[in-house]
Design an enzyme around this catalytic site. Structure first.
Site, PDB file in Angstrom:
ATOM      1  N   ASN A   1      30.632 -95.119  77.681  1.00 37.87           N
ATOM      2  CA  ASN A   1      31.090 -93.852  77.113  1.00 37.87           C
ATOM      3  C   ASN A   1      30.698 -92.645  77.962  1.00 37.87           C
ATOM      4  O   ASN A   1      31.278 -91.579  77.806  1.00 37.87           O
ATOM      5  CB  ASN A   1      30.519 -93.710  75.695  1.00 37.87           C
ATOM      6  CG  ASN A   1      30.730 -92.353  75.097  1.00 37.87           C
ATOM      7  OD1 ASN A   1      31.834 -91.994  74.709  1.00 37.87           O
ATOM      8  ND2 ASN A   1      29.654 -91.559  75.019  1.00 37.87           N
TER       9      ASN A   1
ATOM     10  N   SER B   1      40.934 -92.525  78.942  1.00 35.20           N
ATOM     11  CA  SER B   1      41.529 -91.243  78.579  1.00 35.20           C
ATOM     12  C   SER B   1      43.031 -91.291  78.787  1.00 35.20           C
ATOM     13  O   SER B   1      43.533 -91.964  79.710  1.00 35.20           O
ATOM     14  CB  SER B   1      40.943 -90.120  79.433  1.00 35.20           C
ATOM     15  OG  SER B   1      41.656 -88.907  79.245  1.00 35.20           O
TER      16      SER B   1
ATOM     17  N   TYR C   1      39.422 -86.421  87.363  1.00 35.32           N
ATOM     18  CA  TYR C   1      39.222 -87.119  86.084  1.00 35.32           C
ATOM     19  C   TYR C   1      40.315 -88.164  85.852  1.00 35.32           C
ATOM     20  O   TYR C   1      40.032 -89.303  85.448  1.00 35.32           O
ATOM     21  CB  TYR C   1      39.224 -86.083  84.961  1.00 35.32           C
ATOM     22  CG  TYR C   1      38.880 -86.630  83.604  1.00 35.32           C
ATOM     23  CD1 TYR C   1      37.576 -86.988  83.280  1.00 35.32           C
ATOM     24  CD2 TYR C   1      39.863 -86.777  82.617  1.00 35.32           C
ATOM     25  CE1 TYR C   1      37.252 -87.474  82.021  1.00 35.32           C
ATOM     26  CE2 TYR C   1      39.556 -87.257  81.359  1.00 35.32           C
ATOM     27  CZ  TYR C   1      38.244 -87.599  81.059  1.00 35.32           C
ATOM     28  OH  TYR C   1      37.934 -88.088  79.814  1.00 35.32           O
TER      29      TYR C   1
ATOM     30  N   LYS D   1      39.708 -92.203  85.457  1.00 41.47           N
ATOM     31  CA  LYS D   1      40.083 -92.934  84.246  1.00 41.47           C
ATOM     32  C   LYS D   1      41.186 -93.951  84.518  1.00 41.47           C
ATOM     33  O   LYS D   1      41.231 -95.013  83.877  1.00 41.47           O
ATOM     34  CB  LYS D   1      40.499 -91.955  83.152  1.00 41.47           C
ATOM     35  CG  LYS D   1      39.345 -91.093  82.614  1.00 41.47           C
ATOM     36  CD  LYS D   1      38.240 -91.938  82.003  1.00 41.47           C
ATOM     37  CE  LYS D   1      37.190 -91.077  81.305  1.00 41.47           C
ATOM     38  NZ  LYS D   1      36.125 -91.885  80.682  1.00 41.47           N
TER      39      LYS D   1
END
Length: 227
Positions: A68, A120, A133, A137
């Site tokens: 996480n 995500s 990001y 992901k």
């Protein structure tokens, strides 16, 4: 009549343990009878192989790992520094690799285990301003599927959960912008966001599904066209 010792509770580690989503998952798992560890960065720095090695060396076993820990450094590609790109990759992708690598060693000895990577929607949509990001992901999805294929024979599962845009301490300032929030809601066919509590309930349910591995689960109402 001989008495039998009760089975020990299932064990789970949730990285990035101080966050709102981690706390919601921990509460749901705890109510289901799991023994939970929610290390923050001070206890478990996912970007440090030494920190990861020390942390997992102290564990007798592990049933469920939830990767996480995550971070955002949103900026356009032209203005993004190398440090901003590297930091996001290190936490979101390399961190999941280091922690999973330590976890599968424990799980291989047990001949069972489950790794849930928190992904995500950005991995699927590639938003402007999130090149680092989105790349991290997206890589996490491929990483999940590779683990599932490599360790399925040892009864180790890996799945990736895309929680959706959640209202948390980190996102509340964004959601306070009325125009921005309306734009976000318009992308959701139900006109509302998912909740950390619903994500937590899904993860507990997913862990109980012993024949599911290598899958990606999107938990909101944004609809993508099929590739």
């Amino acid at each position: 009549m001989s008495s039998q010792n009760p089975s020990p509770p299932l064990s789970a580690v949730i990285t990035g343990g101080a966050g709102d989503l981690a706390q919601a998952i921990a509460a749901e798992l705890q109510s289901a009878g799991y023994a939970i560890l929610t290390p923050g960065r001070e206890e478990l720095d996912v970007t440090s192989s030494d920190s990861v090695r020390r942390y997992f060396a102290a564990l007798p076993g592990l049933d469920l790992l939830i990767n996480n820990a995550g971070v955002c450094r949103d900026v356009s590609v032209a203005k993004m520094t190398e440090a901003e790109f590297d930091h996001v990759i290190d936490v979101n992708l390399k961190g999941a690799f280091l922690v999973s690598q330590a976890a599968v060693k424990l799980m291989s000895k047990q001949r069972h285990g489950h790794i849930v990577n928190i992904g995500s929607y950005s991995a699927l949509s590639g938003p402007a301003g999130q090149a680092n990001y989105a790349a991290a992901k997206a890589g996490l999805i491929g990483f999940t599927q590779s683990i599932a294929k490599e360790y399925g024979a040892r009864n180790i599962r890996a799945n990736c959960v895309l929680p959706g845009f959640l209202e948390t301490k980190m996102t509340r300032p964004l959601l306070e912008d009325v125009a921005w929030r309306e734009g976000l809601m318009s992308q959701h066919t139900l006109g509302r966001l998912n909740t950390a509590q619903d994500v937590a309930r899904f993860i507990v349910f997913l862990h109980s599904m012993e024949n599911v591995s290598g899958q990606v689960f999107q938990l909101d109402s944004r609809v993508r066209r099929w590739a």
